[in-house]
Design an enzyme around this catalytic site. Structure first.
Site, PDB file in Angstrom:
ATOM      1  CG  HIS A  40      -1.783   1.147   1.425  1.00  0.00           C
ATOM      2  ND1 HIS A  40      -3.158   1.074   1.380  1.00  0.00           N
ATOM      3  CD2 HIS A  40      -1.503   2.447   1.676  1.00  0.00           C
ATOM      4  CE1 HIS A  40      -3.673   2.268   1.594  1.00  0.00           C
ATOM      5  NE2 HIS A  40      -2.679   3.124   1.777  1.00  0.00           N
ATOM      6  CD  GLU A  41       1.745   3.749   3.616  1.00  0.00           C
ATOM      7  OE1 GLU A  41       2.151   4.792   3.050  1.00  0.00           O
ATOM      8  OE2 GLU A  41       0.653   3.693   4.200  1.00  0.00           O
TER       9      GLU A  41
END
Length: 376
Positions: A67-68
């Site tokens: 996600h990051e």
């Protein structure tokens, strides 16, 4: 958020982990292995529950990292510098330097993270469906189904329109696009974050007092974090607006007094502390900065050890220094000032020290800019 240790690089971006990750990792693994899995799938062994809980927790954090990383990759493609990614208690944060150039870039950077989480949820959901179709509805199915649900939940939570969540960035992009005012958009998103934080605290306390369980306290803790983070974002937005267009060279203290790394703390206290009104002195060698010593660091040295302790032993080390250029935008420097606990930046030209930027310099710059705006 500082990383306690580094994992390496992903897509060219340094990845670190804060110690607080261990807390949430242990809670997830223990909650799955000791409660959820045994209750839902009672025919497995304790070892199987433990392995399934650990595996699910590891895969969850890998998904969180994905996600990051997606934020970081899209940010780099849109011209921003990514200093690193840090996983911590409340998830992860991609440390971006600078601001998106337009609402479209903001939308792309913010939206890709929840999209990745949603795709991961769909991926694990598809695997769970295949397992169910083949009659494998045991512990493996439970772990995969949990990963599907938690990633979808993560995506939904992140798109809530409140800073500092990704949804807050999406809200900021929308308001920015509609009004043309980035600062106003940031304030709107931050205040939405404050409202969401208050609601989560109220809901969490109600659940806890109603006897639902300690999950309510976790909701309240998340709400408390959102309120604090939203307040920081609003202050940063207003400060950033006031300092827009201001360069580091405009606010720095030029040619600051320096000291030698070999000087003892006793000599510093006796001959420098009262002779100069500065609370921080750079350490230099041949004009190049090698450290930074502050009154707070010196204060921590016992009186009996001052004569035998050098400034180099107590100073902010060379690899911890925040270095800036005179032509750099002050707004780009501000996020980096937290990299060293002393909160100061040394300004260099061709490696030679030419100035220092302190919190007082920034405060004066904000005051001057505010007064200039009011006069206009």
């Amino acid at each position: 958020m500082r990383a306690s240790f580094r994992l390496g690089r992903v897509a060219g971006v340094p990845v670190g982990v804060n110690w607080s990750v261990l807390v949430i990792f242990a809670l997830i693994a223990w909650g799955l292995a000791a409660n959820q899995f045994p209750r839902s799938y009672p025919d497995s062994s304790p070892v199987a529950y433990a392995l399934a809980g650990l595996a699910a927790a590891v895969v969850f954090f890998v998904g969180l990292l994905a996600h990051e990383v997606s934020h970081a990759v899209v940010a780099k493609r849109n011209g921003l510098t990514v200093d690193g990614i840090t996983l911590w208690l409340f998830g992860g944060v991609a440390e971006l330097r600078g601001e998106p150039r337009d609402p479209g870039a903001e939308l792309r950077i913010a939206g890709v993270g929840p999209l990745v989480s949603l795709l991961l949820g769909a991926f694990f959901g598809a695997i769970a469906a295949l397992l169910a179709l083949t009659g494998q509805d045991g512990l493996l199915f439970g772990a995969v189904a949990w990963l599907a649900g938690i990633n979808v939940l993560l995506a939904i939570f992140n798109v809530l329109p409140a800073a500092p969540l990704d949804g807050g960035r999406l809200l900021r992009a929308a308001v920015w696009k509609a009004t043309g005012d980035r600062t106003r958009a940031s304030v709107v998103a931050a205040r939405a974050g404050w409202v969401l934080g208050v609601l989560l605290i109220g809901l969490g306390l109600w659940q806890f007092l109603s006897g639902v369980g300690f999950g309510g306290l976790w909701l309240a803790l998340i709400g408390w974090f959102l309120i604090g983070a939203a307040g920081v974002e609003e202050r940063q937005a207003r400060t950033g607006s006031a300092l827009r267009g201001v360069r580091v060279g405009d606010v720095m203290t030029p040619q600051p007094q320096t000291a030698s790394a070999e000087m003892t703390v006793a000599d510093f206290v006796d001959h420098y502390l009262f002779a100069y009104r500065h609370s921080a002195l750079p350490l230099t060698e041949d004009g190049r900065p090698t450290g930074l010593v502050t009154v707070d660091r010196v204060r921590g040295v016992p009186a009996e050890r001052r004569a035998s302790t050098t400034l180099a032993e107590v100073a902010c080390r060379a690899d911890q220094l925040v270095l800036a250029q005179t032509g750099e935008q002050l707004n780009d420097l501000l996020p980096r000032l937290s990299e060293c606990a002393d909160g100061r930046a040394l300004v260099v030209t061709d490696g030679q020290l030419v100035g220092i930027v302190s919190p007082s310099d920034i405060s004066r710059a904000v005051q001057r800019s505010t007064l200039r705006t009011q006069r206009a």
